[in-house]
Design an enzyme around this catalytic site. Structure first.
Site, mmCIF file in Angstrom:
data_model
loop_
_atom_site.group_PDB
_atom_site.id
_atom_site.type_symbol
_atom_site.label_atom_id
_atom_site.label_comp_id
_atom_site.label_asym_id
_atom_site.label_seq_id
_atom_site.Cartn_x
_atom_site.Cartn_y
_atom_site.Cartn_z
ATOM 1 N N TYR A 11 23.585 47.624 47.948
ATOM 2 C CA TYR A 11 23.971 48.766 47.103
ATOM 3 C C TYR A 11 22.760 49.640 46.789
ATOM 4 O O TYR A 11 22.500 49.951 45.629
ATOM 5 C CB TYR A 11 24.578 48.279 45.781
ATOM 6 N N TYR A 20 38.372 45.397 42.335
ATOM 7 C CA TYR A 20 37.308 45.132 43.316
ATOM 8 C C TYR A 20 37.584 43.778 43.959
ATOM 9 O O TYR A 20 37.789 42.787 43.259
ATOM 10 C CB TYR A 20 35.919 45.119 42.655
ATOM 11 N N ASP A 39 42.861 37.232 42.503
ATOM 12 C CA ASP A 39 41.459 37.113 42.906
ATOM 13 C C ASP A 39 40.678 36.682 41.658
ATOM 14 O O ASP A 39 40.352 37.496 40.798
ATOM 15 C CB ASP A 39 40.975 38.467 43.442
ATOM 16 N N LYS A 62 32.042 32.837 43.470
ATOM 17 C CA LYS A 62 30.981 33.023 42.465
ATOM 18 C C LYS A 62 30.503 31.757 41.739
ATOM 19 O O LYS A 62 29.486 31.207 42.100
ATOM 20 C CB LYS A 62 31.396 34.114 41.479
HETATM 21 C C1 LIG Z 1 32.203 39.354 43.819
HETATM 22 C C2 LIG Z 1 33.656 39.489 44.048
HETATM 23 C C3 LIG Z 1 34.202 39.480 45.340
HETATM 24 C C4 LIG Z 1 33.341 39.426 46.588
HETATM 25 O O1 LIG Z 1 32.649 38.234 46.686
HETATM 26 P P1 LIG Z 1 31.391 38.159 47.692
HETATM 27 O O2 LIG Z 1 30.962 36.739 47.621
HETATM 28 O O3 LIG Z 1 30.375 39.116 47.175
HETATM 29 O O4 LIG Z 1 31.898 38.540 49.046
HETATM 30 C C5 LIG Z 1 35.573 39.574 45.464
HETATM 31 N N1 LIG Z 1 36.368 39.650 44.387
HETATM 32 C C6 LIG Z 1 35.882 39.651 43.135
HETATM 33 C C7 LIG Z 1 36.829 39.708 41.977
HETATM 34 C C8 LIG Z 1 34.514 39.588 42.917
HETATM 35 O O5 LIG Z 1 34.034 39.620 41.670
#
Ligand SMILES: *Cc1c(COP(=O)(O)O)cnc(C)c1O
Length: 422
Positions: free
Chosen positions: A20, A148, A242, A271
């Site tokens: 970024y 996102y 997600d 994460k």
């Molecule tokens: C960080 C994130 C992603 C992407 O994960 P990466 O490991 O960076 O590919 C997807 N969805 C959400 C909600 C996120 O916070």
């Protein structure tokens, strides 16, 4: 003014393409020598309290001895084993534990290495679910403004149009349906109308439940999730949560899908899955989704298999992280951080340009009326001994759960000093 840079930084900097980042104008990155607890220790000896937990991963703090021991033990046994045709204890134990922790019949765990890839897999599962059931034409997704879901091409299409750069990549990315979250009766009716018109071409609804993270730490009530479940069922589409950001306690519940009582058909995790030590992600499907792939027909199988899928080191770290969650200590810590951030950030309600201050679980947010100067603010925070990296219009904290009261006060105090406007 600043200390001389280490040689590895000056030699490597022309070759590392940073995330970024407008490489031409961005300030130089800070050189970190090591990490400990809630702290980053810089090459020049300064210590910063980490308010971001390395992009929301280091939930138990850095270098937790229990996770480190588990990874070291696994490293001496087997660092990596291909997942095709071979099995190993860390991944199989982890899958069983995740299935037991997740609500409903979210029982079928597909491992990958990154969050984006797990969302791609969830999307692929949803598309093929319909193909395998003989339903044609369900080729698109419904996602939400402010959302996102990753940076890879398919996940970009379900991000907020700005975040996902839909205009820059128009003609390359397939257009999905991007709607407003059903936060009130008007937006609920609009969503219903969209599904009535387009539902038969939609494979799944994709949402970050309770908190839209990278889109600006936007909170919504669980009733929104109940509405999505109802709409998905009414129009026969799948629902994907997600929980890459919200999972593992960040909002106060271990998972939103468990705390909200709304169970999706597929959930993605990453994460904090390994406590912030190693890359790992999972797309976890319900029995209904899995059953659509269960067949004597080889062509109905899910044709996917990342090389490092189920990496034993990462799975050992995740199992050790789950051990720490099982002690339950995180609950009191998250509640303590929530109180501390609510109190510590409240004075900023009156600061110049601030439109909102909000906290939920171990998330504290100060929102401004316009995008903030990220580089300039980062430098001022560093001068106060903290690492806080704003995003768009928000300056936020997502500290490790083990952050002490003194460290939290350093974080909120720095926010008050830097953002308070005197
Ligand atoms: C960080 C994130 C992603 C992407 O994960 P990466 O490991 O960076 O590919 C997807 N969805 C959400 C909600 C996120 O916070």
């Amino acid at each position: 003014m600043s200390a001389p840079q280490p040689a590895w930084l000056t030699e490597g900097a022309p070759h590392v393409w940073r995330p970024y980042c407008q490489m031409k104008t961005a300030p130089a990155p800070l050189a970190v020598a090591r990490t400990q607890g809630a702290r980053l220790i810089l090459e020049d000896g300064r210590e910063l309290v980490d308010g971001i937990a390395s992009w929301w991963t280091a939930c138990h703090g850095y270098n937790h001895p229990h996770i480190r021991e588990a990874v070291e033990r696994q490293l001496s046994l087997a660092p990596h084993i291909m997942f095709g045709g071979l099995a190993h204890e860390p991944a199989y134990r982890l899958a069983a534990r995740l299935a037991a922790l997740l609500p409903g019949d979210l029982d079928h765990v597909f491992f990958a290495e990154s969050g984006s890839v797990s969302v791609e897999i969830a999307m692929k599962m949803a598309l093929q679910y319909w193909i395998n059931r003989g339903v044609a034409g369900r080729t698109r997704f419904l996602a939400f403004a402010g959302g996102y879901h990753g940076d890879t091409l398919a996940t970009m299409t379900v991000c907020d149009p700005d975040e996902g750069m839909h205009s820059l990549f128009a003609g390359v990315l397939p257009a999905q349906h991007i709607a407003a979250l059903p936060v009130d009766t008007a937006s609920e009716a609009a969503l219903d109308a969209l599904l009535a018109r387009k539902g038969s071409e939609i494979a799944a609804i994709v949402v970050e439940p309770r908190v839209q993270g990278a889109g600006g730490m936007l909170f919504h009530d669980d009733v929104v999730l109940a509405r999505l479940r109802k709409a998905a069922d009414a129009h026969g589409v799948l629902l994907i949560f997600d929980e890459i950001f919200t999972g593992f306690g960040r909002t106060g519940d271990l998972f939103v899908c468990q705390g909200s009582g709304v169970v999706p058909d597929i959930v993605t995790l990453s994460k904090s899955l390994t406590g912030g030590t190693l890359p790992l992600s999972a797309a976890i499907a319900s029995r209904r989704v899995f059953d659509a792939f269960w067949s004597d027909d080889a062509g109905a199988a899910l044709m996917h298999g990342p090389t490092y899928m189920g990496n034993p080191l990462a799975c050992a770290a995740a199992n050790a992280s789950l051990d720490l969650f099982e002690t339950g200590a995180w609950r009191a810590d998250v509640a303590r951080l929530e109180r501390g951030m609510a109190e510590g950030l409240a004075p900023l309600r009156d600061a110049p340009g601030v439109v909102d201050v909000r906290t939920l679980g171990a998330i504290g947010v100060v929102e401004f009326d316009t995008p903030v100067d990220i580089g300039g603010l980062c430098a001022r925070f560093v001068a106060e001994g903290v690492w806080i990296r704003p995003m768009g219009k928000v300056v936020y904290l997502t500290p490790p759960y083990i952050t002490s009261d003194v460290e939290l006060e350093r974080l909120t105090g720095a926010m008050r000093k830097v953002l308070g406007g005197g």
